[in-house]
Design an enzyme around this catalytic site. Sequence first.
Site, PDB file in Angstrom:
ATOM      1  CG  HIS A 126      -1.944   0.942   1.363  1.00  0.00           C
ATOM      2  ND1 HIS A 126      -1.722   2.256   1.695  1.00  0.00           N
ATOM      3  CD2 HIS A 126      -3.284   0.814   1.191  1.00  0.00           C
ATOM      4  CE1 HIS A 126      -2.887   2.900   1.718  1.00  0.00           C
ATOM      5  NE2 HIS A 126      -3.846   2.036   1.419  1.00  0.00           N
ATOM      6  CG  ASP A 198       0.354  -2.066   6.714  1.00  0.00           C
ATOM      7  OD1 ASP A 198      -0.587  -2.032   7.530  1.00  0.00           O
ATOM      8  OD2 ASP A 198       0.300  -1.564   5.571  1.00  0.00           O
ATOM      9  CD  GLN A 201      -7.131  -4.152   4.616  1.00  0.00           C
ATOM     10  OE1 GLN A 201      -8.103  -4.723   5.123  1.00  0.00           O
ATOM     11  NE2 GLN A 201      -7.237  -2.981   4.019  1.00  0.00           N
ATOM     12  CE  LYS A 224      -7.236   0.407   6.174  1.00  0.00           C
ATOM     13  NZ  LYS A 224      -8.012   0.783   4.983  1.00  0.00           N
ATOM     14  CB  CYS A 368      -3.494   2.861  -1.717  1.00  0.00           C
ATOM     15  SG  CYS A 368      -4.645   4.173  -1.321  1.00  0.00           S
TER      16      CYS A 368
END
Lengths: 408, 323
Positions: A126, A198, A201, A224, A368
């Site tokens: 991303h 990261d 998600q 999220k 993205c």
Amino acid sequence: MTATAPTRTEPLIHTRADFPLLGHEIDGHPIVYLDSASTSPKPQCVIDAVTRVYRDLTANVHRGVHALADEATAAYESARREIASFLNASPAEIVFTRNATEGINLVAHGLGLKPDDEIVLPALEHHANFLPWRIRARPVTIGLTEDGLPHYGDVEAALSSRTRLLALAHVSNTTGVVAPVERWVAAARSRGLPVLIDAAQSSSHLPIDVRALDCDFLVLSGHKMLGPSGIGVLYGKRERLEELDVYQTGGGMVRYHGDDRFEVQDVPLRFEAGTPNIEGAIGLAAAVDYLRSLGMEAVHEHSQELGRHLVEGLRAIRGVRIVADSAPLEDRIGLAAFGLEAPGLSEESVARLLCDRYHVLVSGGYHCAHILHHRLNLQGSVRVSTHVFNTHEEIDVVLSALEEIARW
Amino acid sequence: MHPALDSVFERRHREAVLTSPLCAGKLCHVGRVPMEERVVGDLLFLNQAFDPTTWDAREIRRMVDELDRFQPEVIEADPAYLSILARACVLEGLRLRQPECIVLTYEFPSRVHLRQIAPAFPGVPVVSSYGSTETGHVFTRCDAGVFHENTATCHVEIQPLRAASGDVRIGRILVTTLDNPWFTLVRFDVGDLARLHDGLPCSCGRHDGLAVAAIEGRIRDLTFDLEGRAVTVRRLDDALGAAEHLLGYQVDQCGAREYLARYTAEPHADEATGEAVGDILRSVYGPGARITVRREAALSPEQSGKFRLARTTFDWDPQELFS
Ligand SMILES: Cc1ncc(COP(=O)(O)O)c(C=O)c1O
Ligand SMILES: [Zn+2]
């Protein structure tokens, strides 16, 4: 749909009642919300936690000298504890940020990178986990298979004497596939390098234990994971956080400021300049508590099941090209991005059509991740992403809508 | 305070203080302040971090070195803080300077903490002044370990719990001062609970005034069992002290029947520790209690710097508990 359709169970269907947004209608039809990878709806307990702050608890934190300020500070710090516990971290290792993006920028800034330094990362990351590195140092990307799955195993070969950090998404927002982060951590360990994960998600789709992962940094976004927007978390091992340069300066992050010098607070407060997003942190703690009450194992299993259903269904539709289709189904969460051959329709217009005609809300575009789409020669993709409240029936709704569109 | 301390406290002595940098009264002890600036007369303020779970090897080393240089006769410590230092030193094989005695104060001394403190200070007497700091010269502790009211300087009442709200042998300490004609406290509530000593005269020979067998913890740290009866920190701690491998705990009562127990344990501890914690809490609060047990990487102090072993997350009226 297919002849061999297995019987689907809906162990989390009771959660639908917790999400007021799901009662929202478009043109008199209830919505089918399949865009949680973009941002997720909020359960009532999160809405209540946030409104309670406005109603009963408005006061600044870490500054006040009255009872309400004490209460607000206690609630804010207890949110930090709750989130630490969720990740199996220590509260002192939890920095509140605006979102995952800010967490990554904080680390990228704090490392004091030089243009010749190298950051190793998969090519499909991303923008949030690419540009903060790119503007300061040299990104060294891990290549992709033809269908867009990173060659994660190439990580060792990508490391050099200039490598400063390894960064990767735990679950990519375009593939929906869980990355073998253990392998990256091991590669980094053997060289004494830090790893940033990261988890934007993954954080609300699978259990995360930062001690077990042994990562150095991990970022996530509240919005999220059923929490408010404008709040995120940076986890950092204590000694790694201590090494970072100060990110922003202002109130709250100093404990002494005189004519001669100033002294910064301990971590994590050192990285929380200015009045923080108090209601956001408290709302995020409520979201985390909600997820834990469902059980992260159960949440993960449900996400996997929906992902499997979705990908199997997409494979049966003519003209569909699924990103990272070669990944094992059990490695997926409930997320898939795909190109669709529908004459005259871009991926963005497919997403629009799904909304206007079928009341199904999904993402369409580049998500993205421009580099990924360029490499796959895709003009964007449609992305369907689930969360705890989604059902197999809803997956069937989007699948049959896509089938219709593909037949046009 | 305690007979073992008399010999030390009768002469001039040095004390190292280990607690929250806030409790010690001087915010400037936070951060990296040279030892000289943390010495005030015969006192050394050891700690510089808000959260002692963040002490790293360097901080531990610094405190060990400073104790060696300062050579205190007494270490006065918050038990939670000292347990962290003691355990780190035992694990690292660092020898801590042995004081003549250790005084635990600021917080209720948990068995779980005492268990970690002892191996780092073999043979050093550890006494608790918890609960008697606010009351000051209210009680004198006799050789039998019983707290006797100082009838010349004050009048102490123990206002008992109602039978419906707990053990009637336990009550809150109310103090009326008799020795200061210009400033008299009348039935001043010090916020602590005490358990009455059964049967006077005491084996020490005293037969007048009130006698207290134990300090039970703070009123605001009470939790309640399924029948709504008060559970003191001491009762909870006595029970949880039986759980093996436990390093720390915090019990939050979140509703009439809901409890959240967070704990930390030795690295080699398995699920059995958490199961034991759950079983113990069910035995304390009632078999129908809904108990969530969570193992944590670390437990942090509250803003006040105290770890607080127990609390409710809802408000209740202390007045209603006492008759
Ligand atoms: C994998 C991944 N990383 C980072 C981000 C950035 O999240 P935010 O915009 O909340 O900072 C996203 C958001 O889509 C994402 O999917
Ligand atoms: Zn006696």
